[in-house]
Motif scaffolding. Structure first.
Motif, PDB file in Angstrom:
ATOM      1  N   GLY A  92       0.789  -1.223   0.000  1.00 27.26           N
ATOM      2  CA  GLY A  92       0.000   0.000   0.000  1.00 27.26           C
ATOM      3  C   GLY A  92       0.817   1.267   0.000  1.00 27.26           C
ATOM      4  O   GLY A  92       0.259   2.364   0.127  1.00 27.26           O
ATOM      5  N   LYS A  93       2.139   1.152  -0.157  1.00 32.17           N
ATOM      6  CA  LYS A  93       3.010   2.326  -0.115  1.00 32.17           C
ATOM      7  C   LYS A  93       3.804   2.429  -1.420  1.00 32.17           C
ATOM      8  O   LYS A  93       4.120   1.417  -2.043  1.00 32.17           O
ATOM      9  CB  LYS A  93       3.974   2.241   1.070  1.00 32.17           C
ATOM     10  CG  LYS A  93       3.281   2.112   2.425  1.00 32.17           C
ATOM     11  CD  LYS A  93       4.287   1.931   3.547  1.00 32.17           C
ATOM     12  CE  LYS A  93       3.581   1.806   4.893  1.00 32.17           C
ATOM     13  NZ  LYS A  93       2.848   0.535   5.032  1.00 32.17           N
ATOM     14  N   LEU A  94       4.125   3.651  -1.803  1.00 34.08           N
ATOM     15  CA  LEU A  94       4.973   3.852  -2.976  1.00 34.08           C
ATOM     16  C   LEU A  94       6.373   3.341  -2.665  1.00 34.08           C
ATOM     17  O   LEU A  94       6.987   3.725  -1.669  1.00 34.08           O
ATOM     18  CB  LEU A  94       5.018   5.334  -3.347  1.00 34.08           C
ATOM     19  CG  LEU A  94       5.904   5.694  -4.550  1.00 34.08           C
ATOM     20  CD1 LEU A  94       5.364   5.049  -5.827  1.00 34.08           C
ATOM     21  CD2 LEU A  94       6.007   7.212  -4.718  1.00 34.08           C
ATOM     22  N   PHE A  95       6.873   2.473  -3.520  1.00 38.05           N
ATOM     23  CA  PHE A  95       8.181   1.817  -3.339  1.00 38.05           C
ATOM     24  C   PHE A  95       9.224   2.662  -4.066  1.00 38.05           C
ATOM     25  O   PHE A  95       9.216   2.754  -5.297  1.00 38.05           O
ATOM     26  CB  PHE A  95       8.102   0.409  -3.910  1.00 38.05           C
ATOM     27  CG  PHE A  95       9.340  -0.424  -3.755  1.00 38.05           C
ATOM     28  CD1 PHE A  95       9.459  -1.329  -2.707  1.00 38.05           C
ATOM     29  CD2 PHE A  95      10.383  -0.330  -4.671  1.00 38.05           C
ATOM     30  CE1 PHE A  95      10.598  -2.121  -2.569  1.00 38.05           C
ATOM     31  CE2 PHE A  95      11.518  -1.109  -4.548  1.00 38.05           C
ATOM     32  CZ  PHE A  95      11.627  -2.008  -3.487  1.00 38.05           C
ATOM     33  N   VAL A  96      10.125   3.297  -3.307  1.00 37.73           N
ATOM     34  CA  VAL A  96      11.146   4.174  -3.884  1.00 37.73           C
ATOM     35  C   VAL A  96      12.515   3.536  -3.658  1.00 37.73           C
ATOM     36  O   VAL A  96      12.858   3.171  -2.530  1.00 37.73           O
ATOM     37  CB  VAL A  96      11.105   5.579  -3.253  1.00 37.73           C
ATOM     38  CG1 VAL A  96      12.149   6.493  -3.910  1.00 37.73           C
ATOM     39  CG2 VAL A  96       9.715   6.187  -3.383  1.00 37.73           C
ATOM     40  N   ALA A  97      13.288   3.404  -4.723  1.00 38.22           N
ATOM     41  CA  ALA A  97      14.622   2.815  -4.622  1.00 38.22           C
ATOM     42  C   ALA A  97      15.497   3.385  -5.720  1.00 38.22           C
ATOM     43  O   ALA A  97      15.004   3.952  -6.704  1.00 38.22           O
ATOM     44  CB  ALA A  97      14.552   1.291  -4.734  1.00 38.22           C
ATOM     45  N   HIS A  98      16.802   3.262  -5.539  1.00 41.65           N
ATOM     46  CA  HIS A  98      17.760   3.720  -6.537  1.00 41.65           C
ATOM     47  C   HIS A  98      18.063   2.534  -7.448  1.00 41.65           C
ATOM     48  O   HIS A  98      18.484   1.475  -6.967  1.00 41.65           O
ATOM     49  CB  HIS A  98      19.027   4.227  -5.839  1.00 41.65           C
ATOM     50  CG  HIS A  98      19.713   5.322  -6.587  1.00 41.65           C
ATOM     51  ND1 HIS A  98      19.122   6.555  -6.813  1.00 41.65           N
ATOM     52  CD2 HIS A  98      20.938   5.386  -7.167  1.00 41.65           C
ATOM     53  CE1 HIS A  98      19.950   7.318  -7.484  1.00 41.65           C
ATOM     54  NE2 HIS A  98      21.067   6.629  -7.728  1.00 41.65           N
ATOM     55  N   ASN A  99      17.849   2.727  -8.753  1.00 46.33           N
ATOM     56  CA  ASN A  99      17.864   1.587  -9.680  1.00 46.33           C
ATOM     57  C   ASN A  99      16.806   0.585  -9.216  1.00 46.33           C
ATOM     58  O   ASN A  99      17.085  -0.577  -8.919  1.00 46.33           O
ATOM     59  CB  ASN A  99      19.230   0.931  -9.761  1.00 46.33           C
ATOM     60  CG  ASN A  99      19.345  -0.084 -10.879  1.00 46.33           C
ATOM     61  OD1 ASN A  99      18.527  -0.104 -11.802  1.00 46.33           O
ATOM     62  ND2 ASN A  99      20.328  -0.960 -10.789  1.00 46.33           N
ATOM     63  N   ALA A 100      15.552   1.077  -9.175  1.00 43.70           N
ATOM     64  CA  ALA A 100      14.468   0.356  -8.500  1.00 43.70           C
ATOM     65  C   ALA A 100      14.148  -0.991  -9.127  1.00 43.70           C
ATOM     66  O   ALA A 100      13.655  -1.887  -8.434  1.00 43.70           O
ATOM     67  CB  ALA A 100      13.214   1.233  -8.468  1.00 43.70           C
ATOM     68  N   SER A 101      14.402  -1.163 -10.419  1.00 42.09           N
ATOM     69  CA  SER A 101      14.076  -2.447 -11.043  1.00 42.09           C
ATOM     70  C   SER A 101      14.882  -3.575 -10.396  1.00 42.09           C
ATOM     71  O   SER A 101      14.402  -4.713 -10.309  1.00 42.09           O
ATOM     72  CB  SER A 101      14.334  -2.396 -12.549  1.00 42.09           C
ATOM     73  OG  SER A 101      15.710  -2.129 -12.822  1.00 42.09           O
ATOM     74  N   PHE A 102      16.094  -3.272  -9.945  1.00 42.18           N
ATOM     75  CA  PHE A 102      16.921  -4.275  -9.262  1.00 42.18           C
ATOM     76  C   PHE A 102      16.261  -4.694  -7.948  1.00 42.18           C
ATOM     77  O   PHE A 102      16.058  -5.886  -7.692  1.00 42.18           O
ATOM     78  CB  PHE A 102      18.315  -3.689  -9.010  1.00 42.18           C
ATOM     79  CG  PHE A 102      19.222  -4.577  -8.190  1.00 42.18           C
ATOM     80  CD1 PHE A 102      20.038  -5.502  -8.807  1.00 42.18           C
ATOM     81  CD2 PHE A 102      19.270  -4.473  -6.798  1.00 42.18           C
ATOM     82  CE1 PHE A 102      20.887  -6.325  -8.055  1.00 42.18           C
ATOM     83  CE2 PHE A 102      20.104  -5.282  -6.045  1.00 42.18           C
ATOM     84  CZ  PHE A 102      20.914  -6.210  -6.682  1.00 42.18           C
ATOM     85  N   ASP A 103      15.946  -3.708  -7.099  1.00 41.99           N
ATOM     86  CA  ASP A 103      15.391  -4.020  -5.782  1.00 41.99           C
ATOM     87  C   ASP A 103      14.010  -4.657  -5.897  1.00 41.99           C
ATOM     88  O   ASP A 103      13.704  -5.646  -5.209  1.00 41.99           O
ATOM     89  CB  ASP A 103      15.310  -2.745  -4.942  1.00 41.99           C
ATOM     90  CG  ASP A 103      16.673  -2.109  -4.754  1.00 41.99           C
ATOM     91  OD1 ASP A 103      17.350  -2.436  -3.766  1.00 41.99           O
ATOM     92  OD2 ASP A 103      17.074  -1.301  -5.606  1.00 41.99           O
TER      93      ASP A 103
END
Length: 385
Positions: A92-103
């Motif tokens: 239910g939360k926006l997933f924010v990551a650096h190079n997010a496709s990896f994480d």
């Protein structure tokens, strides 16, 4: 580090800033060794992290990079142990990551192995940085630390790097006008929480090649019919939030269900799409106009049903399409199955769309044959009365 005071956030939805450490770069072969989460919501900011037993050795160069050793993860929980609680923390939360496709890819694979679905909306801060600062050449985490005076309390550890992403997010509010920031966040976010009960796992079962698809809304009302040479990819473009027009977004907001059909080729997709539009009359499609010169019926220029072949080279497949008296019956994988398909089909009314499409293709030399003859009986037809 104390949190920066933001006069007005770019997003009012809850956010999680996530970073992972892993045993390598392959989601199928390697596993997670550490997870760090900075959660931002109405209750404020909270941090959580855990080492994870990858149940495989950590390569020496990864140990040197992250400082996470085999001894450190021995006795740590496996991903399956923490999966239910972690999913509850992230969902239910926006997933924010650096190079997010990896994480996202690693977490999605781990959750799948634990029997859980994970399809959050995702924002990649590499892509966001490129969109906001196009003159800059470097957008890695080290470059952001240097450029925006971020304060690392460690590097290549999951929670420390997740905290750097959170710091970058805060810095943006002082560097970019709020309306510009919001617009770029919306443009960059990929909406993986798809319409209705449609998930990424469901879309994985859609045809990779040619086909047609239909969207349905509340009370199963037909909304839109389309065709594509890559149905799965087209559906993701419609529903995932990447490169969508405002019209696509409005349509996606109404979708509750999707169905599709592989067609074995582009011409088959054209015929099936036109047939579905005429039958379903979806609200977002233009219904073809009927002119005074269009026939209400037309003589059939063949002695019986015909079949033509299409090949999808990329999929190394072939399809035999059956047409009878300007009615598209469907396609089959062999001539024998095509004959069976025709034998079990219902009597359909004259289809103006099929008439128009086939007239055009027959005039250009589409090779057809009477249904029931061998493949080498294919005969080009140059025109139809």
């Amino acid at each position: 580090m104390s949190e920066l005071l933001l006069p007005e956030p770019a997003l009012n939805e809850p956010i999680v800033f996530v970073d992972l450490e892993t045993t390598g770069g392959s989601t199928s072969e390697h596993r997670i060794t550490e997870i760090g989460v900075v959660e931002v919501g109405p209750a404020g900011v909270s941090r959580w992290s855990s080492l994870v037993d990858p149940q495989q050795p950590i390569p020496s160069f990864i140990q040197q990079l992250t400082g996470i050793t085999n001894a450190m993860v021995q006795g740590a929980p496996t991903f399956a142990d923490i999966a239910p609680a972690l999913l509850e923390r992230l969902k239910g939360k926006l997933f924010v990551a650096h190079n997010a496709s990896f994480d996202r890819g690693f977490l999605r694979g781990e959750f799948r192995r634990a029997g859980l679905a994970f399809d959050p909306d995702v924002l990649c801060t590499v892509r966001l940085s490129r969109a906001l600062f196009p003159a800059e050449k470097r957008h890695g985490l080290d470059a952001l630390v240097e450029r925006h005076a971020l304060v690392p309390f460690d590097r290549h550890r999951a929670l420390a790097d997740a905290d750097l992403i959170w710091q970058f997010w805060q810095r943006l509010h002082g560097l970019v006008p709020l309306d510009v920031l919001r617009a770029q966040i919306e443009r960059t976010t990929r909406r993986y929480r798809l319409a209705g009960d449609i998930t990424e796992d469901l879309l994985d079962t859609a045809p990779a090649g040619c086909g047609v698809y239909a969207f349905y809304g509340e009370e199963d009302v037909p909304l839109y019919v389309g065709r594509s040479v890559r149905v799965r990819q087209r559906l993701r473009a419609h529903l995932s939030g990447e490169r969508r027009s405002s019209k696509d977004i409005r349509l996606a907001q109404q979708v509750k269900r999707v169905e599709w059909r592989a067609t074995g080729g582009e011409l088959g997709a054209m015929l099936a799409e036109a047939q579905w539009i005429a039958t379903l009359r979806p609200g977002h499609n233009r219904v073809p106009r009927v002119s005074k010169s269009d026939p209400a019926d037309a003589p059939w220029p063949f002695d019986g049903p015909i079949v033509f072949e299409e090949r999808e080279e990329a999929l190394q497949s072939r399809a035999f399409h059956v047409v009878d008296r300007w009615r598209y019956i469907g396609h089959a994988a062999s001539l024998t199955q095509a004959a069976q398909l025709h034998a079990s089909s219902e009597k359909l009314p004259f289809e103006l769309s099929t008439y128009r499409i086939l007239q055009s293709h027959l005039a250009r030399g589409l090779r057809v044959m009477p249904l029931g003859l061998p493949t080498d009986a294919l005969t080009p037809v140059s025109s139809v009365a």
